[in-house]
Scaffold this active site. Sequence first.
Site, mmCIF file in Angstrom:
data_model
loop_
_atom_site.group_PDB
_atom_site.id
_atom_site.type_symbol
_atom_site.label_atom_id
_atom_site.label_comp_id
_atom_site.label_asym_id
_atom_site.label_seq_id
_atom_site.Cartn_x
_atom_site.Cartn_y
_atom_site.Cartn_z
ATOM 1 N N GLY A 15 -3.656 -42.648 -17.742
ATOM 2 C CA GLY A 15 -2.772 -43.814 -17.671
ATOM 3 C C GLY A 15 -3.349 -44.925 -16.830
ATOM 4 C CE1 TYR A 161 9.095 -41.249 -13.116
ATOM 5 C CE2 TYR A 161 10.498 -41.727 -11.221
ATOM 6 C CZ TYR A 161 9.261 -41.779 -11.841
ATOM 7 O OH TYR A 161 8.197 -42.358 -11.196
ATOM 8 C CB ALA A 162 14.430 -37.943 -9.330
ATOM 9 C CB ALA A 163 14.332 -33.231 -11.814
#
Length: 256
Positions: A15, A161-163
């Site tokens: 990325g 997303y946080a997890a």
Amino acid sequence: MNGLNLTGNIALVTGSNAGIGRAIAQALAANGAKVGVNCLSNIAQGEETVAAIRAAGGEAILVQADVTDPNQIDRLVNEVEQAFGGSIDILVNNAGHLVQRVPNAEMTEDMYERIMNVNLKSTVFMCKRVLPGMKAKGAGRIINMSSVAAYNGGGPGSSIYAASKAAVMAYSKGLAKEVAVSGITVNNVSPGFIGNTMFHATFTSDAARQATIGGIPLGREGTPEDVAGAVLYLASELASYLTGETIEVNGGMMMR
């Protein structure tokens, strides 16, 4: 001796067509590494990154690949290693995405898998692919990308997303213990509010941006180059006795 000298090292940054990934690729190349630049879809941006590295006297190639697909991961690594004539010395798992803000009451299985795949699965299978080469050399640097969201649960609609970013952090600690005997270090960089990225351009309103900056002790948002500096350190010999750790790059907004 320059502890940041990466001459002779082959690096791969997932990325890395723009934003934080581009800054990381440029920093590694500026310090002597040969860099594999990776993008999913925006090939023009990836070509700009490679051109900038070459214009500054560095070496880089671009490989388009979806790093949530193990088959494409294999092709990505093969192309970089063949281009530079050796196995990967430095892996930076920068590819990741919020994908979309979704309240848990509206979360679908498809969206859950997309978020977990781009953040966690890509990290796991990129690491798996480069480890044999690193073990054969008895050395290697793996730097994974977590987030301040791993600690505070993230903003609205970003709990998965946080997890996923918390999972990356835990995975990195386990992997660090597993591969230490082979001379390989595994560390995390955890960015806070970093400007000049598509992430906040897409998902953060200007009002939210200003409110967040107001709560940062250093009084400004971070830059991709701030994150790249931490990655460069972890990739270098200066960090040879550091593994399983996380460097917070957030201007003091979250202190551990």
